[in-house]
Design a protein around this motif. Sequence first.
Motif, mmCIF file in Angstrom:
data_model
loop_
_atom_site.group_PDB
_atom_site.id
_atom_site.type_symbol
_atom_site.label_atom_id
_atom_site.label_comp_id
_atom_site.label_asym_id
_atom_site.label_seq_id
_atom_site.Cartn_x
_atom_site.Cartn_y
_atom_site.Cartn_z
ATOM 1 N N ALA A 1 81.245 83.686 77.319
ATOM 2 C CA ALA A 1 79.891 83.253 77.664
ATOM 3 C C ALA A 1 79.106 82.109 77.003
ATOM 4 C CB ALA A 1 78.841 84.224 77.957
ATOM 5 N N SER A 2 79.451 82.362 75.669
ATOM 6 C CA SER A 2 78.875 81.211 74.799
ATOM 7 C C SER A 2 79.722 80.057 74.575
ATOM 8 C CB SER A 2 78.609 81.899 73.385
ATOM 9 O OG SER A 2 79.811 82.284 73.005
ATOM 10 N N VAL A 3 80.888 80.152 75.097
ATOM 11 C CA VAL A 3 81.643 79.014 75.135
ATOM 12 C C VAL A 3 81.457 77.809 76.310
ATOM 13 C CG1 VAL A 3 84.075 78.060 75.318
ATOM 14 C CG2 VAL A 3 83.518 80.139 74.169
ATOM 15 N N PRO A 4 81.315 76.629 76.013
ATOM 16 C CA PRO A 4 80.685 75.651 76.814
ATOM 17 C C PRO A 4 81.792 75.592 77.967
ATOM 18 C CG PRO A 4 80.454 74.622 74.781
ATOM 19 C CD PRO A 4 81.204 75.866 74.604
ATOM 20 N N ASP A 5 81.300 75.412 79.209
ATOM 21 C CA ASP A 5 82.239 75.352 80.450
ATOM 22 C C ASP A 5 83.499 74.529 80.334
ATOM 23 O OD1 ASP A 5 80.740 77.576 81.412
ATOM 24 O OD2 ASP A 5 79.648 76.152 82.647
ATOM 25 N N ALA A 6 83.046 73.006 79.917
ATOM 26 C CA ALA A 6 84.316 72.363 79.591
ATOM 27 C C ALA A 6 85.472 72.819 78.823
ATOM 28 C CB ALA A 6 83.629 70.830 79.100
ATOM 29 N N LEU A 7 85.326 73.736 77.855
ATOM 30 C CA LEU A 7 86.005 74.103 76.757
ATOM 31 C C LEU A 7 86.675 75.437 77.147
ATOM 32 C CD1 LEU A 7 84.109 72.855 73.570
ATOM 33 C CD2 LEU A 7 86.060 71.915 74.780
ATOM 34 N N PHE A 8 86.556 76.130 78.126
ATOM 35 C CA PHE A 8 86.977 77.326 78.406
ATOM 36 C C PHE A 8 88.495 77.720 78.534
ATOM 37 C CE2 PHE A 8 88.586 80.384 81.290
ATOM 38 C CZ PHE A 8 88.222 81.551 80.994
#
Length: 593
Positions: free
Chosen positions: A156-163
Motif C-alpha cells: 500500500a505504501s509503494v507508489p502505484d507506478a512502482l508496484f
Amino acid sequence: MSAVSGLEDEIEGISTGVVVVISIVILACLFSIQQFGTGKVGFLFAPVLALWFFSLGSIGIYNIVKYDITIVRAFNPAYIYLFFKRNSTDAWSALGGCVLCITGAEAMFADLGHFSVQAIQIAFTCVVFPCLLLAYMGQAAYLMKSPESAESIFYASVPDALFWPVFVLATLAAMIASQAMISATFSCVKQSMALGCFPRLKIVHTSRKRMGQIYIPVMNWFLMIMCIVVVAIFQSTTDIANAYGIAEVGVMIVSTSLVTLVMLLIWQKNLFLALCFPLVFGSVELIYLSAVLTKIKEGGWLPLVFATCFLCVMYTWNYGSVLKYRSEVREKISMDFMLELGSTLGTVRVPGIGLLYNELVQGIPSIFGQFLLSLPAIHSTIVFVCIKYVPIPVVPQEERFLFRRVCPKDYHMFRCVARYGYKDVRKEDHHAFEQLLVESLEKFLRREAQDLALESNLNELEFDSVSVRSRDSGAPGVDGNDELRIPLMQDRRLEEIGTSISEVSSAMLSSVTSQDEDPSLEYELSALREAMDSGFTYMLAHGDVKAKKNSFFLKKLVINYFYGFMRRNCRAGTANMRTPHMNIIRVGMTYMV
C-alpha cells in the motif's frame, strides 16, 4: 507468500488459493536449482539485493517526505514507555510482531559458511539496517494518513507506478532470503554429522574454493516437501509469521547461552563479566519469548514439533553410535591373542591382499576375528583401511595413505588411513586405488627399513663414541684438569669427533639406501608383489547393533528399532567406494550394547 500476496490487492479476482499455488511453484523452482550450488545460482544475489535495499530506502524517504516528516520523532525512546503505558497487554503482545522486523539479521549470520564475518558485519551495518529503518519509518508515516491500510502496508505504501518493479524485486528478495536459510540448514546438518549427532547423508561440495558451499539432496527435497505442505495447510502469512517468530527467538536464546559458555570455557573471561552478558541480552530475549509464546496455538506449534522430531533423531543416532563405538573399543582383539595365534593367524595364509574396512584408527577390530572364524583361509597380506575426510579440497596422491605396522613383520598386517579432501573423487577406479595403495605401502616398507637401519647404526656409533671418550679420559698425561687448562684442545677434539660422526652418518645413510644389502626388505617386497598379483579382496563388515537382553524396555526400543532403522537407511560408509562385486566378502556381526 508475503511477496506474492500483493497480487490480491492489485488484481481483482486473485484469491488466496491462487497466491498459494504461485508460492508453491516458486518454492519448487527454488529447491530445484539448489543442486547447481550457491556459487552458480548466486551470481544475481548481490545486484538484486543491492537494488532491493536501495528501493526500500528510497521508498521510505519518499513516504517520510510526502506524508509525515515528523515521524523522525520516533527515535525518542520515551515513546516506548508511553506505548506500554497506554496499551499495557496489547503492547506486550505486539512485541512478537517486532521480532519479525529483525529476523533477517539472524539469517545472515547463519550463512557464515558462504561469507566472511567482516563482510556480513559491513553489509548489515552500512546497508541492511539503514535501509530497513527508512522503510519502516516511511510505512509509519503512510499509516499516519491511512491507518486502514495496516493489513497490507508494504504494497500500500509503494507508489502505484512502482508496484510491478517492486513486486518482482520483492519476490526475488524473498527467494534469496529463503536461499540463505536453505544453505544454513545444509551447514548445520553437515556439522551435526561431523559431531556424530546426525545420520550419514550424501554431501555434494559445489565449490573448490569454499568448503562451506555444499548441497545435501535428501535435506533439500525434505525441506521442499515440508515447505509446500506448510504453505498449503496454513495459507496465511500471519500463522507462518507466528511460527517463524518463535523459531527466531529460540535461536537467539540458544545463541546467548552458548556464547556464555564460550566466554567461560574458551575465552576464560571473568565470571561476573560472563554472567552480565546473558543477564543483559537474555532478559531482553526472554521478554520477547514470553510475547511470542502466546502465539503457539496460532501457528507457533510448528517449529516446536519440528525441533522435537529432530532432537529425537539426533539424540537417538548419537546415543546408538556412542554405544557401538564403545563396544568396538571394548571388544578389540588384544595383541597378546594375536601373538598366541602366530604368523599363520591360526588358519591358512594364501597369496592375496585383503582390505578390511573399519572405523577404528588404532587396534585390531573385533570383526577381524569374525573373518578368521568364518573363512577357511586368510590372505597373506592384511590391510586395515580407515577412510578419513580432511577439510581441504584435494589431498595429493603421494599423501593419500598413512601406513603403520600392526603386528611383527612375519604377520604382514598393516594399518592404513586413507585421507580424502572434500573435492576428491571418492568413487575412483579400483585398479588405480589398488595400484596407488601398493606403491605407498612399498614406500613405507623402504622408509621403515631405512629408519631401523639408521637407528641401529646410530646406537652402535653412540656406543663407540662413549668408549673412545672413556679411553681418552684415562690416557696418561691427560686428565680433566689438563683439559680445563687447555680449552682449545678440547674444542678441537670435539670438532674432530663431530666431523667423524657426520661422516659416518652420511656413509650409513648411503649404505642404508642400498636395497641389495637388506634381504629382509627384499623378501617382504617380493611377498607383497606376489600377493598383489594374486588379487585384492575387499572385506566389509555388516554390523547390527542390539540392546542386551537385560536392558530396560526404553533402551531396547530406541536401539533395536529406531537406531536400527536409521542405520539401515542412512548412507553406508562403503557408499563412496567403487569396488567390484566379485571381489567383496561381507561378514555379519552383532554388537550387543
